[in-house]
Structure formats: structure tokens, C-alpha cells
Design a protein around this motif. Structure first.
Motif, PDB file in Angstrom:
ATOM      1  N   UNK A  27       0.854  -1.192   0.000  1.00 29.42           N
ATOM      2  CA  UNK A  27       0.000   0.000   0.000  1.00 29.42           C
ATOM      3  C   UNK A  27       0.889   1.241   0.000  1.00 29.42           C
ATOM      4  N   UNK A  28       0.394   2.304  -0.601  1.00 29.33           N
ATOM      5  CA  UNK A  28       1.082   3.597  -0.595  1.00 29.33           C
ATOM      6  C   UNK A  28       0.256   4.588   0.218  1.00 29.33           C
ATOM      7  N   UNK A  29       0.916   5.260   1.153  1.00 31.67           N
ATOM      8  CA  UNK A  29       0.245   6.200   2.042  1.00 31.67           C
ATOM      9  C   UNK A  29       0.894   7.579   1.944  1.00 31.67           C
ATOM     10  N   UNK A  30       0.085   8.600   2.089  1.00 29.00           N
ATOM     11  CA  UNK A  30       0.641   9.934   2.305  1.00 29.00           C
ATOM     12  C   UNK A  30       1.150   9.976   3.745  1.00 29.00           C
ATOM     13  N   UNK A  31       2.409  10.340   3.925  1.00 26.19           N
ATOM     14  CA  UNK A  31       3.052  10.249   5.242  1.00 26.19           C
ATOM     15  C   UNK A  31       2.327  11.075   6.289  1.00 26.19           C
ATOM     16  N   UNK A  32       1.819  12.238   5.916  1.00 25.55           N
ATOM     17  CA  UNK A  32       1.155  13.110   6.877  1.00 25.55           C
ATOM     18  C   UNK A  32      -0.104  12.479   7.448  1.00 25.55           C
ATOM     19  N   UNK A  33      -0.657  11.485   6.732  1.00 28.24           N
ATOM     20  CA  UNK A  33      -1.861  10.805   7.194  1.00 28.24           C
ATOM     21  C   UNK A  33      -1.515   9.543   7.980  1.00 28.24           C
ATOM     22  N   UNK A  34      -0.650   8.697   7.436  1.00 26.79           N
ATOM     23  CA  UNK A  34      -0.335   7.434   8.104  1.00 26.79           C
ATOM     24  C   UNK A  34       0.372   7.663   9.432  1.00 26.79           C
ATOM     25  N   UNK A  35       1.121   8.748   9.556  1.00 27.04           N
ATOM     26  CA  UNK A  35       1.796   9.020  10.821  1.00 27.04           C
ATOM     27  C   UNK A  35       0.825   9.551  11.883  1.00 27.04           C
ATOM     28  N   UNK A  36      -0.434   9.746  11.507  1.00 21.62           N
ATOM     29  CA  UNK A  36      -1.425  10.216  12.463  1.00 21.62           C
ATOM     30  C   UNK A  36      -2.112   9.102  13.229  1.00 21.62           C
ATOM     31  N   UNK A  37      -1.764   7.837  12.945  1.00 20.54           N
ATOM     32  CA  UNK A  37      -2.355   6.718  13.665  1.00 20.54           C
ATOM     33  C   UNK A  37      -1.241   5.860  14.261  1.00 20.54           C
ATOM     34  N   UNK A  38      -1.573   5.112  15.305  1.00 17.37           N
ATOM     35  CA  UNK A  38      -0.655   4.153  15.907  1.00 17.37           C
ATOM     36  C   UNK A  38      -1.228   2.761  15.728  1.00 17.37           C
ATOM     37  N   UNK A  39      -0.362   1.820  15.388  1.00 17.33           N
ATOM     38  CA  UNK A  39      -0.798   0.468  15.068  1.00 17.33           C
ATOM     39  C   UNK A  39      -0.441  -0.486  16.199  1.00 17.33           C
ATOM     40  N   UNK A  40      -1.406  -1.331  16.566  1.00 16.99           N
ATOM     41  CA  UNK A  40      -1.213  -2.312  17.635  1.00 16.99           C
ATOM     42  C   UNK A  40      -1.805  -3.646  17.196  1.00 16.99           C
ATOM     43  N   UNK A  41      -1.450  -4.712  17.943  1.00 17.67           N
ATOM     44  CA  UNK A  41      -2.045  -6.020  17.705  1.00 17.67           C
ATOM     45  C   UNK A  41      -1.824  -6.498  16.287  1.00 17.67           C
ATOM     46  N   UNK A  42      -2.908  -6.807  15.566  1.00 16.55           N
ATOM     47  CA  UNK A  42      -2.849  -7.180  14.152  1.00 16.55           C
ATOM     48  C   UNK A  42      -3.439  -6.053  13.302  1.00 16.55           C
ATOM     49  N   UNK A  43      -3.272  -4.814  13.767  1.00 16.21           N
ATOM     50  CA  UNK A  43      -3.987  -3.697  13.171  1.00 16.21           C
ATOM     51  C   UNK A  43      -3.452  -3.261  11.810  1.00 16.21           C
ATOM     52  N   UNK A  44      -2.310  -3.812  11.373  1.00 15.03           N
ATOM     53  CA  UNK A  44      -1.801  -3.407  10.062  1.00 15.03           C
ATOM     54  C   UNK A  44      -2.787  -3.762   8.953  1.00 15.03           C
ATOM     55  N   UNK A  45      -3.633  -4.769   9.194  1.00 14.15           N
ATOM     56  CA  UNK A  45      -4.642  -5.142   8.201  1.00 14.15           C
ATOM     57  C   UNK A  45      -5.707  -4.071   8.047  1.00 14.15           C
ATOM     58  N   UNK A  46      -5.943  -3.319   9.092  1.00 18.72           N
ATOM     59  CA  UNK A  46      -7.071  -2.393   9.106  1.00 18.72           C
ATOM     60  C   UNK A  46      -6.652  -0.939   8.929  1.00 18.72           C
ATOM     61  N   UNK A  47      -5.442  -0.707   8.414  1.00 17.35           N
ATOM     62  CA  UNK A  47      -4.964   0.669   8.287  1.00 17.35           C
ATOM     63  C   UNK A  47      -5.922   1.549   7.480  1.00 17.35           C
ATOM     64  N   UNK A  48      -6.455   1.084   6.326  1.00 15.34           N
ATOM     65  CA  UNK A  48      -7.418   1.943   5.623  1.00 15.34           C
ATOM     66  C   UNK A  48      -8.619   2.314   6.482  1.00 15.34           C
ATOM     67  N   UNK A  49      -9.093   1.376   7.314  1.00 19.52           N
ATOM     68  CA  UNK A  49     -10.210   1.687   8.202  1.00 19.52           C
ATOM     69  C   UNK A  49      -9.796   2.707   9.252  1.00 19.52           C
TER      70      UNK A  49
END
Length: 320
Positions: free
Chosen positions: A158-180
Motif C-alpha cells: 500500500x502507498x500512504x501519504x506520510x502526513x496521514x499514516x503518521x497520524x495513527x498508531x498500530x497495535x495487535x494485528x492492526x496493520x490489516x485495518x490501516x485503511x479503516x
């Protein structure tokens, strides 16, 4: 083209490291990019192999070694934290995703002014019964619960705009749900998917199993709650509490009328116990909602968390 950070979580993939790095060098060419490979506590010699490749290929290749195996989501978060690019691309290390798709995804994101471009393994090269059918069922369930309709949530490319993806923190198995997760920070029409190539695994072993599927389902329940009620838990617990306490109150009121209006005995009736239980359970849910509201406010205030995200500003001086 913008500066690109390619983030690759890796665990026990020693046989794929050389072809992976070679494919990345070829795919990125002269693009302004960095490659961040996060070794998630590998025990098969991958760490030493990564170090050799990084030394041989120069400053473009960076390696982060985690203390132990923390899981794919934690490794991905470590890479995102270290990324310096305006666009961040995530990729699996098993070479089933094709590095040649990286630059087309980035160009699509920039040309269409999007925040997320997700890969869709339209012609998936995996086992039908063990991987593809469970994946399709899981994707439909995730789409239904999150409201973000993608064909392939499991594709790491997946390709993300950095200013957006850096606004969330990922835990557990949450990498699957990044778009959500990102739907809380941007409009859903800025999240799209495009078909990408998919290859059979050539070396190493898959890290996926039935236990991982169960963990994903548990995380999905949390995602559903977080997306809808993270900043208003009272709306979730309060509605349940009011419903239960109302049912209990109606039961008790009926028994009260029956006793004093018609002289009926109510001490041994199951409705009395049920009414008390419903009423007390409703009060408990209401109390949980109040506590949740307090914790939510304390968290946002103590962490200086904003309830909004600024895309950009024009001629606006910063506050004094």
C-alpha cells in the motif's frame, strides 16, 4: 516525484533477502527513495544477511533490528516511525508482492491527490482452501463492519501519504485495518485500490495460520468500536444501559401495579429477579459509559491529542 520511504517488516526470510534487495534496487531505479527493512527479531541468520546487504548497497538501504519478535504490526510501526518520505509504501518481504508495483502506486497516489492507494491481489497465487477463500470471507466481513469497501485488506503493498499514516498508531494485528483507521482522518473517497501483481512464495514459510485469523477477528471487534465510539463511548454504553434499565423498570412497574392494584403475590415470581437484574445491568452500562467518557477526555488532554487533522494552510500564521 516525492521522496519515497519503502517500509518492509521481515521475520525469518533469509532465503528471500538477496532477491528482495536486488528487486527493490531495480524497481526504484533512480527514484528519490529510501528502503527501511525492519528485522522483527529473526533467528535464522536474516539479521546478518540484512547487514551485509545494507553495507553493500549504500545509504539508501536502512535496517532496523528489533530486540525480539514483536509481530508484523509493531515492525511496520517501527518502520513508519523512522520513515522520512512524503509517501510511505509498505511491502511484504516474501516477494509475493512485486516491487515493480511500488512506483506505479506512488504515481497514482500523487496524480489523483489521494491519501491511500491499496494493492489488490486480483490474480492471487495462494492456496484456494487455506488462504484465498478464508481471505475473501474475512474481507467481506471487514468491509461490512468498517464501511471501507476494499477487495483485499490483507495485501501489505500500500502507498500512504506520510502526513496521514503518521497520524495513527498500530497495535495487535492492526496493520490489516490501516485503511479503516485512516477513515477517521480522511474521506473514504481518498482511499482507493488498484490491481497489483502477485507471485507464489518462492522461499521460506508463511507466517499465517488459523490462530492469526482468530486474533484478527478479535482486533476487528475493537476496530469497529474504535471507529464509531472512541470519542463518544457514552453513545455505545449509554444506549445499551438505557435499553436494559428501561426493560427492568417496565417489569418492576408491572409487578408494582400487580401487587398493589390486584393484591397479587410477587415475591417468588421470576419476573422480579429478571427486572432487578435488567435494571442493575443498565445502571452498570451507564456507569461504564461515564467512566469511558472521563478516560477519553483525560487521554486526549494529557497527550495533547487533537480531534482534527489539518491538511494544509495558506497565509496562516502559527498561534503565538
Amino acid at each position: 516525484m516525492a521522496f519515497i520511504s519503502v517500509v518492509i517488516p521481515l521475520y525469518d526470510e533469509i532465503d528471500n533477502i538477496l532477491p528482495l534487495c536486488t528487486a527493490l534496487s531495480h524497481a526504484l531505479g533512480d527514484a528519490d527513495a529510501e528502503v527501511i527493512i525492519v528485522d522483527d527479531g529473526s533467528r535464522d541468520g536474516s539479521a546478518a544477511a540484512l547487514d551485509r546487504e545494507a553495507e553493500a548497497r549504500g545509504a539508501r538501504f536502512k535496517v532496523i533490528h528489533l530486540q525480539r519478535n514483536f509481530g508484523q504490526t509493531a515492525a511496520m510501526q517501527a518502520g513508519i516511525d523512522a520513515a522520512r518520505g512524503e509517501v510511505i509504501v509498505t511491502l511484504d518481504a516474501d516477494l509475493q508482492n512485486d516491487p515493480e508495483d511500488i512506483l506505479p502506486l506512488v504515481r497514482h497516489l500523487l496524480e489523483k491527490n489521494l491519501d491511500v492507494v491499496a494493492g489488490w491481489r486480483k490474480d492471487r497465487q495462494d492456496d484456494l482452501l487455506l488462504r484465498r477463500i478464508p481471505s475473501r470471507l474475512a474481507n467481506r466481513l471487514i468491509c461490512h463492519l468498517t464501511g471501507i469497501y476494499l477487495h483485499d485488506y490483507g495485501c501489505t503493498l500500500k502507498a500512504y501519504r506520510a502526513s496521514v499514516i503518521k497520524g495513527v498508531r498500530l497495535y495487535g494485528e492492526m496493520h490489516r485495518f490501516v485503511p479503516a483507521w485512516l477513515s477517521t482522518l480522511t474521506y473514504t473517497d481518498r482511499i482507493v485500490e488498484v490491481p497489483v501483481r502477485h507471485h507464489p512464495r518462492r522461499a521460506g514459510q508463511s507466517k499465517y495460520g488459523i490462530t492469526r485469523t482468530l486474533r484478527v477477528l478479535v482486533d476487528l471487534l475493537f476496530v469497529k468500536f474504535f471507529l464509531g465510539y472512541s470519542q463518544r463511548p457514552m453513545h455505545f454504553f449509554g444506549v445499551i444501559g438505557l435499553a436494559l434499565s428501561s426493560i427492568g423498570s417496565i417489569m418492576l412497574l408491572y409487578l408494582l401495579v400487580d401487587k398493589f392494584g390486584y393484591g397479587a403475590a410477587i415475591s417468588g415470581r421470576p419476573m422480579l429477579i429478571a427486572g432487578v437484574l435488567f435494571f442493575l445491568a443498565g445502571l452498570q452500562f451507564l456507569n461504564t459509559g461515564i467512566v469511558g467518557e472521563m478516560l477519553s477526555r483525560i487521554y486526549h488532554e494529557s497527550q495533547d491529542k487533537k480531534t482534527y487533522v489539518v491538511r494544509y494552510t495558506i497565509h496562516l500564521d502559527p498561534p503565538a
